[in-house]
Scaffold this motif. Sequence first.
Motif, short mmCIF file in Angstrom:
data_model
loop_
_atom_site.label_atom_id
_atom_site.label_comp_id
_atom_site.label_asym_id
_atom_site.label_seq_id
_atom_site.Cartn_x
_atom_site.Cartn_y
_atom_site.Cartn_z
N PRO A 126 0.78 -1.23 0.00
CA PRO A 126 0.00 0.00 0.00
C PRO A 126 0.82 1.29 0.00
CG PRO A 126 -0.02 -1.00 2.17
CD PRO A 126 0.67 -1.96 1.26
N ASP A 127 2.07 1.25 0.45
CA ASP A 127 2.86 2.48 0.49
C ASP A 127 4.36 2.17 0.47
OD1 ASP A 127 3.72 1.95 3.24
OD2 ASP A 127 1.73 2.64 3.86
N ARG A 128 5.14 3.22 0.33
CA ARG A 128 6.59 3.05 0.21
C ARG A 128 7.21 2.46 1.47
NH1 ARG A 128 10.75 7.23 -2.41
NH2 ARG A 128 12.55 5.87 -2.32
N ASP A 129 6.75 2.92 2.64
CA ASP A 129 7.30 2.39 3.89
C ASP A 129 7.11 0.88 3.98
OD1 ASP A 129 8.14 4.90 4.68
OD2 ASP A 129 6.35 5.30 5.90
N ALA A 130 5.91 0.42 3.62
CA ALA A 130 5.64 -1.02 3.66
C ALA A 130 6.56 -1.76 2.68
CB ALA A 130 4.18 -1.29 3.33
N ALA A 131 6.74 -1.19 1.48
CA ALA A 131 7.61 -1.83 0.48
C ALA A 131 9.04 -1.95 0.99
CB ALA A 131 7.56 -1.05 -0.83
N GLU A 132 9.54 -0.89 1.61
CA GLU A 132 10.91 -0.92 2.13
C GLU A 132 11.05 -1.91 3.28
OE1 GLU A 132 11.76 3.21 2.84
OE2 GLU A 132 12.14 3.59 0.71
N GLU A 133 10.03 -1.99 4.13
CA GLU A 133 10.05 -2.97 5.23
C GLU A 133 10.03 -4.39 4.68
OE1 GLU A 133 6.94 -2.24 8.08
OE2 GLU A 133 7.50 -0.12 8.25
N VAL A 134 9.26 -4.62 3.63
CA VAL A 134 9.17 -5.94 3.02
C VAL A 134 10.52 -6.36 2.45
CG1 VAL A 134 8.23 -7.15 1.00
CG2 VAL A 134 6.69 -6.01 2.59
N VAL A 135 11.22 -5.44 1.82
CA VAL A 135 12.54 -5.75 1.26
C VAL A 135 13.48 -6.23 2.37
CG1 VAL A 135 14.60 -4.75 0.18
CG2 VAL A 135 12.34 -4.29 -0.77
N GLU A 136 13.50 -5.53 3.49
CA GLU A 136 14.35 -5.93 4.61
C GLU A 136 13.92 -7.29 5.17
OE1 GLU A 136 17.16 -4.55 5.80
OE2 GLU A 136 16.95 -3.22 4.07
N ALA A 137 12.62 -7.47 5.33
CA ALA A 137 12.12 -8.72 5.90
C ALA A 137 12.33 -9.91 4.96
CB ALA A 137 10.64 -8.57 6.25
N LEU A 138 12.32 -9.66 3.66
CA LEU A 138 12.57 -10.74 2.69
C LEU A 138 13.94 -11.36 2.91
CD1 LEU A 138 11.16 -9.23 -0.61
CD2 LEU A 138 10.50 -11.43 0.38
N ARG A 139 14.92 -10.51 3.15
CA ARG A 139 16.28 -11.01 3.39
C ARG A 139 16.32 -11.89 4.63
NH1 ARG A 139 18.17 -5.43 2.99
NH2 ARG A 139 18.14 -4.96 0.79
N GLU A 140 15.65 -11.44 5.68
CA GLU A 140 15.66 -12.18 6.94
C GLU A 140 14.89 -13.49 6.85
OE1 GLU A 140 14.28 -9.56 10.01
OE2 GLU A 140 15.73 -8.01 9.45
N ARG A 141 13.69 -13.43 6.30
CA ARG A 141 12.83 -14.61 6.30
C ARG A 141 13.14 -15.61 5.21
NH1 ARG A 141 6.48 -14.06 7.04
NH2 ARG A 141 7.29 -12.72 8.69
N PHE A 142 13.45 -15.13 4.01
CA PHE A 142 13.64 -16.03 2.88
C PHE A 142 15.09 -16.12 2.43
CE2 PHE A 142 9.22 -14.60 2.59
CZ PHE A 142 8.56 -15.82 2.56
N GLY A 143 15.97 -15.34 3.04
CA GLY A 143 17.37 -15.38 2.66
C GLY A 143 17.60 -14.92 1.23
N SER A 144 16.83 -13.94 0.81
CA SER A 144 16.92 -13.43 -0.55
C SER A 144 18.28 -12.78 -0.77
CB SER A 144 15.80 -12.41 -0.78
OG SER A 144 15.87 -11.87 -2.06
#
Length: 81
Positions: free
Chosen positions: A11-29
């Motif tokens: 829904p917004d830029r902040d959420a997108a940036e948080e998702v990018v960080e969390a992707l690395r942690e959760r999925f090892g992207s």
Amino acid sequence: MSDVRHVLVLPDRDAAEEVVEALRERFGSAEEPQVVRDVLAGEDDAEDAQWLVVLRDEDGRLDPGELDAFAGEWDGWREEP
């Protein structure tokens, strides 16, 4: 090697940036996901824009259902590219 991509709609830029960080942690992207602002025709207000996080998944190791649930944690969803 295939060109598999997943698109997460947020829904917004902040959420997108948080998702990018969390992707690395959760999925090892390893590869940096691409963040893109998606403005619908006629929309001038950045507040109304959706943000897309585009991930390459050449190995096919990311489960689409898991990514959809993951994006849902930020009121988003996974969309077919």
